[in-house]
Design an enzyme around this catalytic site. Sequence first.
Site, PDB file in Angstrom:
ATOM      1  N   LYS A 143      -9.433   1.417  -2.086  1.00  0.00           N
ATOM      2  CA  LYS A 143      -9.668   0.927  -0.802  1.00  0.00           C
ATOM      3  C   LYS A 143     -11.186   1.228  -0.311  1.00  0.00           C
ATOM      4  O   LYS A 143     -11.710   2.188  -0.646  1.00  0.00           O
ATOM      5  CB  LYS A 143      -8.677   1.418   0.278  1.00  0.00           C
ATOM      6  CG  LYS A 143      -8.819   0.786   1.592  1.00  0.00           C
ATOM      7  CD  LYS A 143      -7.668   1.782   2.435  1.00  0.00           C
ATOM      8  CE  LYS A 143      -7.148   1.026   3.558  1.00  0.00           C
ATOM      9  NZ  LYS A 143      -6.248   1.407   4.508  1.00  0.00           N
ATOM     10  N   CYS A 194      -4.756  -3.337   3.421  1.00  0.00           N
ATOM     11  CA  CYS A 194      -4.578  -3.039   4.831  1.00  0.00           C
ATOM     12  C   CYS A 194      -5.593  -3.298   5.572  1.00  0.00           C
ATOM     13  O   CYS A 194      -5.853  -4.497   5.829  1.00  0.00           O
ATOM     14  CB  CYS A 194      -3.899  -1.595   4.899  1.00  0.00           C
ATOM     15  SG  CYS A 194      -2.806  -1.453   6.479  1.00  0.00           S
ATOM     16  N   GLU A 204       0.990  -1.217   0.000  1.00  0.00           N
ATOM     17  CA  GLU A 204      -0.016  -0.188   0.023  1.00  0.00           C
ATOM     18  C   GLU A 204       0.706   1.139  -0.019  1.00  0.00           C
ATOM     19  O   GLU A 204       1.868   1.173   0.699  1.00  0.00           O
ATOM     20  CB  GLU A 204      -0.680  -0.032   1.183  1.00  0.00           C
ATOM     21  CG  GLU A 204      -1.729   1.221   1.617  1.00  0.00           C
ATOM     22  CD  GLU A 204      -2.419   0.955   2.738  1.00  0.00           C
ATOM     23  OE1 GLU A 204      -3.384   1.649   3.163  1.00  0.00           O
ATOM     24  OE2 GLU A 204      -1.930   0.415   4.049  1.00  0.00           O
TER      25      GLU A 204
END
Length: 263
Positions: A112, A150, A40
């Site tokens: 995300k 994440c 990321e």
Amino acid sequence: MRIAVGQLRSGTDVGANLAAIAALVEDAAGRGARMVVLPEYATYLKKAVDETFPQVAEPLDGPVGTELARLAARHRVTVVAGVVEASAVPGRAHNTLVVHGPDGRRLARYRKIHLFDAQGYAESRFIEAAPAPEPVVFDVDGLRFGLLTCYDLRFPELARALADAGAQVLLSCAAWVPGEHKLRQWQALSTARAIENGAYVVGSCQAEPISIGHSLVVDPMGATVAELGAGPSLAVAEVLPELITTARQRFPMAAQRRLRAGE
């Protein structure tokens, strides 16, 4: 299929980050990898997400995306990397994973879904979440891959949705913030997502000190087949389709489960 997991110590110098990415991609290709998975925010990272992220954000066909595509094509590998993508919302950006195939063509984009508003951080102040929480999958060399970023790893429903969409390998790209028990949580959640979906989990994480390092590859039975330490590095692991098939035959949870979202 040989997959490389690359661990970076990205910072605010985009050029230096791209140079580090180029070195890892070259190393991975030289070791026979067909795919390189990077963390990321691989191309721009600070300790906390702030107003500079929207300032450096680019469209995916901008200079950063063009360089990632060039690297993939030059080394004939698939490159997965976290970038800061320009958003239509002023003062905000997208935290995006972009995938370029070995011909340089963009195979997938994942914005995300679950932003990191936890542990004293507020990613959503400057990052715009994906407009629709949809799983993103893509195919390479006969395998189907699913993308997570994440904090997404803490939401098992996303990993399950990716498996329902056919994903056999879950690519988890992170800048996992340090803290109490955080390394153990990273390892445990990665292992859980692998076991419960009968899938490989390839987790690429930023290095210390901003993140925890310990990028890893977990197989569908929950065995860790590769794990890095705290600093920048690279590991290459073999993903075996037959092991995915065996795990799903032994534990046919997808067919056996009785609770499904929306039912």
